[in-house]
Design a protein around this motif. Structure first.
Motif, mmCIF file in Angstrom:
data_model
loop_
_atom_site.group_PDB
_atom_site.id
_atom_site.type_symbol
_atom_site.label_atom_id
_atom_site.label_comp_id
_atom_site.label_asym_id
_atom_site.label_seq_id
_atom_site.Cartn_x
_atom_site.Cartn_y
_atom_site.Cartn_z
ATOM 1 N N ARG A 86 -12.835 11.652 5.421
ATOM 2 C CA ARG A 86 -11.534 12.335 5.380
ATOM 3 C C ARG A 86 -10.361 11.357 5.528
ATOM 4 O O ARG A 86 -9.476 11.530 6.373
ATOM 5 N N VAL A 87 -10.300 10.323 4.720
ATOM 6 C CA VAL A 87 -9.200 9.369 4.787
ATOM 7 C C VAL A 87 -8.391 9.427 3.494
ATOM 8 O O VAL A 87 -8.841 9.938 2.473
ATOM 9 N N ARG A 88 -7.168 8.880 3.555
ATOM 10 C CA ARG A 88 -6.271 8.822 2.404
ATOM 11 C C ARG A 88 -6.057 7.376 1.977
ATOM 12 O O ARG A 88 -6.274 6.442 2.752
ATOM 13 N N GLU A 89 -5.557 7.245 0.771
ATOM 14 C CA GLU A 89 -4.986 5.972 0.331
ATOM 15 C C GLU A 89 -3.471 6.063 0.485
ATOM 16 O O GLU A 89 -2.886 7.141 0.360
ATOM 17 N N TRP A 90 -2.851 4.908 0.762
ATOM 18 C CA TRP A 90 -1.406 4.861 1.000
ATOM 19 C C TRP A 90 -0.773 3.742 0.189
ATOM 20 O O TRP A 90 -1.374 2.678 0.028
ATOM 21 N N ASP A 91 0.442 3.967 -0.289
ATOM 22 C CA ASP A 91 1.274 2.898 -0.819
ATOM 23 C C ASP A 91 2.216 2.468 0.304
ATOM 24 O O ASP A 91 3.021 3.273 0.795
ATOM 25 N N VAL A 92 2.103 1.221 0.722
ATOM 26 C CA VAL A 92 2.970 0.702 1.783
ATOM 27 C C VAL A 92 4.256 0.201 1.140
ATOM 28 O O VAL A 92 4.247 -0.767 0.369
ATOM 29 N N LEU A 93 5.367 0.871 1.443
ATOM 30 C CA LEU A 93 6.661 0.563 0.825
ATOM 31 C C LEU A 93 7.497 -0.380 1.675
ATOM 32 O O LEU A 93 8.397 -1.054 1.163
ATOM 33 N N PHE A 94 7.237 -0.391 2.959
ATOM 34 C CA PHE A 94 7.950 -1.292 3.870
ATOM 35 C C PHE A 94 7.033 -1.593 5.040
ATOM 36 O O PHE A 94 6.321 -0.719 5.525
ATOM 37 N N ILE A 101 5.505 4.790 12.234
ATOM 38 C CA ILE A 101 5.302 4.863 10.790
ATOM 39 C C ILE A 101 6.015 6.097 10.249
ATOM 40 O O ILE A 101 5.912 7.185 10.818
ATOM 41 N N VAL A 102 6.737 5.928 9.157
ATOM 42 C CA VAL A 102 7.365 7.056 8.454
ATOM 43 C C VAL A 102 6.535 7.326 7.203
ATOM 44 O O VAL A 102 6.257 6.416 6.420
ATOM 45 N N ILE A 103 6.167 8.587 7.037
ATOM 46 C CA ILE A 103 5.264 8.977 5.954
ATOM 47 C C ILE A 103 6.002 9.824 4.929
ATOM 48 O O ILE A 103 6.630 10.831 5.275
ATOM 49 N N LEU A 104 5.944 9.413 3.672
ATOM 50 C CA LEU A 104 6.524 10.157 2.559
ATOM 51 C C LEU A 104 5.414 10.814 1.745
ATOM 52 O O LEU A 104 4.264 10.372 1.776
ATOM 53 N N ASP A 105 5.797 11.838 1.006
ATOM 54 C CA ASP A 105 4.860 12.506 0.098
ATOM 55 C C ASP A 105 5.591 12.769 -1.213
ATOM 56 O O ASP A 105 5.958 13.890 -1.545
ATOM 57 N N VAL A 165 6.878 2.073 6.349
ATOM 58 C CA VAL A 165 7.109 3.272 5.554
ATOM 59 C C VAL A 165 6.025 3.324 4.487
ATOM 60 O O VAL A 165 5.803 2.347 3.770
ATOM 61 N N VAL A 166 5.342 4.465 4.406
ATOM 62 C CA VAL A 166 4.266 4.611 3.433
ATOM 63 C C VAL A 166 4.473 5.880 2.617
ATOM 64 O O VAL A 166 5.158 6.807 3.042
ATOM 65 N N ASN A 167 3.867 5.907 1.444
ATOM 66 C CA ASN A 167 3.855 7.084 0.596
ATOM 67 C C ASN A 167 2.410 7.483 0.327
ATOM 68 O O ASN A 167 1.556 6.621 0.076
ATOM 69 N N ARG A 168 2.124 8.787 0.418
ATOM 70 C CA ARG A 168 0.758 9.243 0.165
ATOM 71 C C ARG A 168 0.356 8.899 -1.272
ATOM 72 O O ARG A 168 1.035 9.259 -2.218
ATOM 73 N N ALA A 169 -0.788 8.240 -1.417
ATOM 74 C CA ALA A 169 -1.274 7.842 -2.740
ATOM 75 C C ALA A 169 -2.515 8.623 -3.154
ATOM 76 O O ALA A 169 -3.000 8.455 -4.277
ATOM 77 N N SER A 170 -3.037 9.449 -2.245
ATOM 78 C CA SER A 170 -4.195 10.274 -2.585
ATOM 79 C C SER A 170 -4.274 11.433 -1.620
ATOM 80 O O SER A 170 -3.603 11.438 -0.574
#
Length: 327
Positions: free
Chosen positions: A125-133, A85-89, A113-118
């Motif tokens: 202690r979890v995040r939300e993610w936007d899955v871009l690919f 997984i590649v993580i963007l911010d 590929v995801v982008n941090r959404a929260s």
């Protein structure tokens, strides 16, 4: 520039290359090279290479044909890798999409590929993610020879703490009794068991505990890891004064659990206490809180004060290694 390579006779090269590729150990930024009857296969993580292979330093040339995201975009994007997984911010959704498309078009291996959404939030202690690919947010992360299955949408995990985790784990001796109070998927607990310790890992997150059990099996230490779902404060009966080593990696609120830590500590216990504090006094609040909870029952000796990383402007994520000795 020399890099770690597995050296094998050319006759065995393809079989070894395939075995390393199946473990995701190939350094794809370097060329595989033949010299004097041997094949030099660059590897990304020398410590994770199985012991039967000969790892040497070798000047393997960079791959000239590799296309990077930077070459696609004409600027250098910021991202981190967690397994495949590649993580963007990125705050700008359009920019995040451009970077994701460039990663897909490059030679960088990524299934998602995801982008941090929260921000990290909530008790678990979890995040939300936007899955871009891609589709799956589950992956297998490799760290210092260990494998950790996890789902970034369901558990907390930071690959940036790998060096710090390794520093702590190298202090563990066979036969110790260790307790990770906020264990997650096991990045402390599993390697501590790998060092020969008897380990208890506790976490409120049921999904994380499921992965902890899986990761203990995956790494061959299930017989030395007890995974417990629930509040660590409930362990003070069964594990009172049991442990030789405590890991408290809950930096925003670990101080709230120091009374529990003292009840879990054995006659002598090393406490790895993580905190987030202002640069003006990064270690003082933690030390004072530990002394207030442990003294006079225990003698308190601060062995290490370590800045782990910058957390925010003028704030540091720090660790105090503290030895508690019963009086």
């Amino acid at each position: 520039m020399t890099v770690p390579c597995v050296r094998v006779p050319t006759s065995e090269g393809e079989a070894v290359r395939s075995a390393l590729a199946s473990r995701d150990l190939l350094d794809r930024e370097r060329e595989i090279t033949v010299e004097d009857g041997s094949l030099y296969i660059p590897v990304a993580d020398a410590e994770a290479v199985p012991e039967q292979y000969d790892v040497v330093a070798y000047d393997a040339p960079a791959r000239e044909t590799q296309t990077t995201p930077t070459e696609v975009l004409s600027f250098e994007p910021s991202y981190e890798r967690l397994g495949d997984i590649v993580i963007l911010d990125e705050d700008d959704e359009e920019r995040a999409r451009r970077i994701a498309d460039a990663i897909v078009d490059s030679d960088l291996r990524a299934s998602t590929v995801v982008n941090r959404a929260s921000k990290v939030k909530g008790e678990l202690r979890v995040r939300e993610w936007d899955v871009l690919f891609g589709e799956s947010t589950e992956t297998v992360h490799r760290e210092y020879g260990y494998e950790f299955a996890l789902d970034i949408a369901a558990v907390y995990f930071s690959p940036r703490l790998a060096t710090e985790r390794h520093r702590v784990i190298e202090q563990v001796a066979a036969g110790e009794r260790a307790l990770d109070m906020f264990a997650g998927v096991g990045p402390f607990a599993v390697p501590m068991a790998g060092r020969g310790a008897e380990v208890v890992g506790c976490d409120l997150n049921a999904t994380a505990v499921t992965y902890l059990r899986e990761n203990a099996r995956r790494n061959g230490v299930a017989n030395r890891v007890t995974a417990i779902e629930g509040d660590v404060r409930d362990l003070t009966g069964e594990y009172a004064h049991w442990t030789d080593r405590l890991v408290m990696n809950l930096p925003h609120s670990a101080d709230e659990f120091l009374d529990t830590a003292v009840m879990l500590a054995g006659e002598e216990c090393v406490l790895h206490y993580y905190d987030i504090q202002h640069e003006d006094d990064p270690f003082g609040p933690g030390e004072r809180a530990i002394r207030e909870a442990a003294e006079p029952t225990y003698e308190v000796d601060v062995e290490t004060e370590r800045i782990v990383r910058s957390y925010a402007p003028h704030e540091y994520n720090v660790c105090l290694d503290v030895r508690l000795t019963a009086r």
